[in-house]
Scaffold this active site. Structure first.
Site, PDB file in Angstrom:
ATOM      1  N   HIS A   1       0.625  -0.930   0.137  1.00  0.00           N
ATOM      2  CA  HIS A   1       0.029  -0.102   0.044  1.00  0.00           C
ATOM      3  C   HIS A   1       0.889   1.212  -0.073  1.00  0.00           C
ATOM      4  O   HIS A   1       0.424   2.646  -0.137  1.00  0.00           O
ATOM      5  CB  HIS A   1      -1.195   0.172   1.018  1.00  0.00           C
ATOM      6  CG  HIS A   1      -2.330  -0.762   0.986  1.00  0.00           C
ATOM      7  ND1 HIS A   1      -3.436  -0.718   1.132  1.00  0.00           N
ATOM      8  CD2 HIS A   1      -2.644  -2.068   0.621  1.00  0.00           C
ATOM      9  CE1 HIS A   1      -4.380  -1.690   1.068  1.00  0.00           C
ATOM     10  NE2 HIS A   1      -3.752  -2.678  -0.204  1.00  0.00           N
TER      11      HIS A   1
ATOM     12  N   SER B   1       0.045  -1.490  -6.491  1.00  0.00           N
ATOM     13  CA  SER B   1       0.773  -2.321  -7.053  1.00  0.00           C
ATOM     14  C   SER B   1       1.115  -1.934  -8.732  1.00  0.00           C
ATOM     15  O   SER B   1       0.898  -0.189  -8.868  1.00  0.00           O
ATOM     16  CB  SER B   1      -1.023  -3.112  -7.752  1.00  0.00           C
ATOM     17  OG  SER B   1      -1.416  -3.862  -6.733  1.00  0.00           O
TER      18      SER B   1
ATOM     19  N   LYS C   1     -13.358  -7.776  -8.980  1.00  0.00           N
ATOM     20  CA  LYS C   1     -13.067  -8.753 -10.083  1.00  0.00           C
ATOM     21  C   LYS C   1     -12.311 -10.538  -9.469  1.00  0.00           C
ATOM     22  O   LYS C   1     -11.374 -11.278  -9.521  1.00  0.00           O
ATOM     23  CB  LYS C   1     -11.424  -8.026 -10.646  1.00  0.00           C
ATOM     24  CG  LYS C   1     -11.139  -9.114 -12.104  1.00  0.00           C
ATOM     25  CD  LYS C   1      -9.822  -7.378 -12.618  1.00  0.00           C
ATOM     26  CE  LYS C   1      -8.857  -7.786 -13.472  1.00  0.00           C
ATOM     27  NZ  LYS C   1      -8.100  -7.518 -13.916  1.00  0.00           N
ATOM     28  N   ASP C   2     -11.845  -9.504  -8.010  1.00  0.00           N
ATOM     29  CA  ASP C   2     -10.809 -10.622  -7.168  1.00  0.00           C
ATOM     30  C   ASP C   2     -12.667 -12.395  -6.391  1.00  0.00           C
ATOM     31  O   ASP C   2     -11.803 -13.252  -6.167  1.00  0.00           O
ATOM     32  CB  ASP C   2     -10.613 -10.079  -6.287  1.00  0.00           C
ATOM     33  CG  ASP C   2      -9.181  -9.449  -5.749  1.00  0.00           C
ATOM     34  OD1 ASP C   2      -8.496 -10.156  -7.219  1.00  0.00           O
ATOM     35  OD2 ASP C   2      -9.055  -8.590  -4.685  1.00  0.00           O
TER      36      ASP C   2
ATOM     37  N   GLU D   1       6.811 -33.621  -1.806  1.00  0.00           N
ATOM     38  CA  GLU D   1       5.205 -32.945  -2.155  1.00  0.00           C
ATOM     39  C   GLU D   1       5.696 -31.958  -3.826  1.00  0.00           C
ATOM     40  O   GLU D   1       7.124 -32.056  -4.548  1.00  0.00           O
ATOM     41  CB  GLU D   1       4.395 -31.884  -1.599  1.00  0.00           C
ATOM     42  CG  GLU D   1       3.809 -33.200  -0.763  1.00  0.00           C
ATOM     43  CD  GLU D   1       2.478 -33.325  -0.824  1.00  0.00           C
ATOM     44  OE1 GLU D   1       2.770 -34.910  -1.746  1.00  0.00           O
ATOM     45  OE2 GLU D   1       1.974 -32.882  -0.586  1.00  0.00           O
TER      46      GLU D   1
END
Lengths: 251, 418
Positions: free
Chosen positions: B213, B217, B241-242, B285
């Site tokens: 922040h 972004s 959108k998320d 894994e």
């Protein structure tokens, strides 16, 4: 799209289990009632498989994770389960005198093992430990096809192949040399429903039973899964439309 | 943080004393977000969701799990068979772990492609690498808990790596084990730490977001916002959108959880741990396989361990290896080729890590390992100096480059598919 592609790529890439050393495993596949998103277990086949397990396998192999009460999944009702359980004896105790005692099993008991411990099992089987079968269908790559193939892949030893004492030739087993003697020859059991008793048919029934034992909640899982996927498809569409609408004034 | 006038007197009363509503308002409405973020920017919120799912399902699983060598495997089977919907909780936990790594890898490759690690976001990137490291430790210890064959032997192999450290190696291994082999004490401390570390991750995630922040972004063009015409508020644009991203993520997760729950696991982990019987191939894994390949590519144990940790250490100094002033690969034609080469190489490493360390696989692992480091330590610094980058757009709102009127209203009208 990119995410999807990469996800699928990863799944394909990584779900291929490491191939075991030695002779290649030759598997024969079969269309199982439990495969696919709507797959279910075949109750009649599982009951026959359970009979095969008790008459052929249970002499050496335990199924410690399975309780008699679980047989409700095979289509038996409560009184049938009580009857099945009562044929077994389990150790209980200590009683008020401090002694352990044997009693008839009840539905809450787990299936008693054929040997008291692993050492006893080895001593009775040429030093080899017969694995517990509760999870065997999930503990081997391609479990169902593997078990089905293993039971029907005892073959004549090819020329030049040396099979040591106490081992047997089986083309479905990694390395082709297995310590378990051939368990099925055909017509080993007789089914009350008159089903086939060829090696293949009996192996398929047993596999059906063992797959259930390893993954008893599969039917509930797939049932919820179909509903969940259906719901989420709608959620995807609705959220996409909402996104388009909200973004309309930005474009 | 500007004081916002809230309508409700209750909200105002609380916010005056505890400015949580101001914070939320700032995040949702005042925090400017570039308007041109594409779907590769969805993976941050998906990673947060994955962490939340893991913590919630993990806490529920812990209620029925027994961290003891004699009962761990049985307690997991108890969860699978007798606990109400225990199978569902466990399959979600198991598979969300894999999805978490898929999301994180995509998130990281997004950062690599668009140069999100560059100034002024170096610390943001470094905190991300810290989260990645913590995730690997958490996942490794979590995989030990069911106490199956792969749990046990994976733990044995990985903890033994530390014995390669000169002088103190053996003492460290004893400390990790809580004894002289992987045993009950190991299982207990792994369970304790496996429960602790997700909360450490959550803490670093908070720092990651605070750092995010600070400058906002990065974006696909990689240039800074020049003003309000370049940005939109986070809510409702990126919240919705998320939500769409989350819907797709949950759909894919559900398909795997309900129809292929064991596809990403190893069958051997349904065999109880047996210290006397080594599996034919010990494989970690899938998400560790690239690093496992690097480890095994080196014939010397210490060398392998150093390279494996070096593969992550190099990520910490990445902002200073790639000094190119241009962030986004869109304007770096040569870098872009090397980026895709690096991605293919990373997937190849993952493939090789799952193969037995013999024959041609060893040679290929060595080549791929060498390329991993050549990319970071040689290619990126050289590209910073020698690459001719394409001209950058003037602003986010004006994506068309030259020969275009820079009138703001026209720039606004330029349609941009996201």
């Amino acid at each position: 799209m990119l995410k999807r592609t990469i996800t699928i790529l990863l799944l394909v890439l990584l779900s291929s289990p490491a191939v075991a050393a030695g002779g290649e495993v030759e598997l024969r596949s079969r269309s199982w009632s439990f495969s696919g998103p709507f797959g279910t277990y075949d109750k009649a086949s599982m009951q026959r498989g359970f009979q095969v397990y008790t008459e052929v396998c249970a002499g050496c192999h335990s199924m410690k994770l399975i309780a008699f009460r679980n047989f409700i999944d095979l289509g038996y009702n409560e009184s049938e389960i009580k009857a099945i359980a009562s044929q077994y004896e389990v150790k209980d105790g200590p009683n008020d005198d401090g002694d352990m005692f044997l009693r008839a099993a009840i539905p809450a008991d787990r299936m008693p093992a054929p040997y008291a411990n692993d050492n006893a099992a080895r001593a009775g089987n040429n030093g080899a430990l017969p694995p517990d079968l509760s999870l065997i269908a999930k503990a081997r790559p391609n479990g169902a096809d593997y078990l089905y193939s293993l039971l029907s892949s005892y073959k004549d030893v090819p020329d030049g192949k040396d099979v040591p004492e106490g081992l047997y030739y089986n083309t479905a087993y990694p390395g082709h040399l297995i310590a378990m003697p051939q368990p099925l020859y055909g017509d080993d059991v007789s089914f009350s429903d008159g089903s086939e008793t060829t090696i293949e048919a009996v192996s398929a029934d047993l596999t059906q039973f063992l797959m259930w034992a390893a993954e008893p909640k599969m039917e509930a899982r797939k049932r919820i899964g179909v509903a969940a996927v259906f719901f989420l498809c709608i959620f995807v569409i609705v959220s996409y439309l909402a996104k388009r609408r909200v973004w309309a004034d930005v474009h | 943080m500007s004081a916002h006038e809230f309508k409700s007197p209750v909200v105002r009363w609380i916010d005056h004393r505890l400015p949580v509503f101001s914070m939320l308002h700032h995040t949702a409405h005042e925090y400017p977000t570039p308007k041109n973020l594409n779907y590769m920017w969805n993976f941050g919120s998906l990673a947060g969701l994955s962490l939340a799912i893991m913590i919630v399902t993990g806490i529920v699983l812990a209620m029925s799990y027994t961290a003891h060598v004699d009962y761990a495997f049985l307690s997991v089977e108890r969860i699978m068979r007798d606990v109400n919907h225990g199978w569902l909780i466990r399959y979600i936990h198991m598979n969300t772990a894999s999805f978490f790594f898929i999301v994180i890898y995509l998130h990281m490759f997004r950062g690599l492609y668009y140069g999100s690690y560059k100034a002024p976001r170096e610390l943001l990137w470094i905190l991300g690498v810290v989260i990645f490291l913590l995730m690997m430790a958490t996942a490794f210890m979590g995989y030990v808990l069911p106490w199956g064959q792969m749990s046990f032997w994976g733990a044995t192999v990985i903890t033994n790596l530390f014995s390669a450290i000169p002088l103190v190696g053996d003492s460290i291994v004893t400390l990790l084990w809580g004894g002289f082999s992987v045993d009950n004490a190991t299982l207990n401390r792994f369970f304790s730490l496996h429960y602790l570390m997700p909360f450490l991750i959550a803490g670093v995630v908070v720092l990651h977001i605070v750092a995010l922040h600070r400058f906002g972004s990065n974006n696909p063009i990689g240039i800074d916002s020049t003003g309000p015409q370049d940005t939109i508020s986070f809510h409702p644009y990126y919240t919705i959108k998320d939500v769409f991203g989350i819907a797709v993520f949950l759909l894919l997760l559900a398909v795997v959880v309900f129809f292929f729950p064991n596809a990403m696991g190893h069958p051997d982990n349904y065999i109880p741990a047996n210290p006397l019987q080594t599996p034919a191939h010990i494989v970690p894994e899938w998400y560790f396989l690239p690093f496992y390949a690097i480890l095994r590519a080196v014939p010397d144990k210490l060398g392998g361990v150093l390279l494996m940790f070096g593969a992550i250490a190099v990520l910490f100094i990445l902002p200073w290896l790639d000094k190119s002033p241009v962030r986004s690969a869109r304007f770096r034609p040569v870098f872009r080729i090397f980026f895709w080469l690096f991605l293919v190489n990373a997937i190849a490493l993952g493939y090789l890590g799952g193969k037995p360390a013999e024959g041609v696989y060893v040679i290929l692992s060595r080549i791929a390992t060498a390329w991993y480091f050549v990319h970071f330590l040689i290619i990126l610094p050289l590209l910073s100096v020698f690459e001719t980058t394409k001209p950058l757009p003037k602003s986010i709102a004006e994506p068309v480059l030259t020969g275009f009127s820079s009138a703001p209203e026209k720039a606004f009208a330029a349609p941009r598919r996201l």
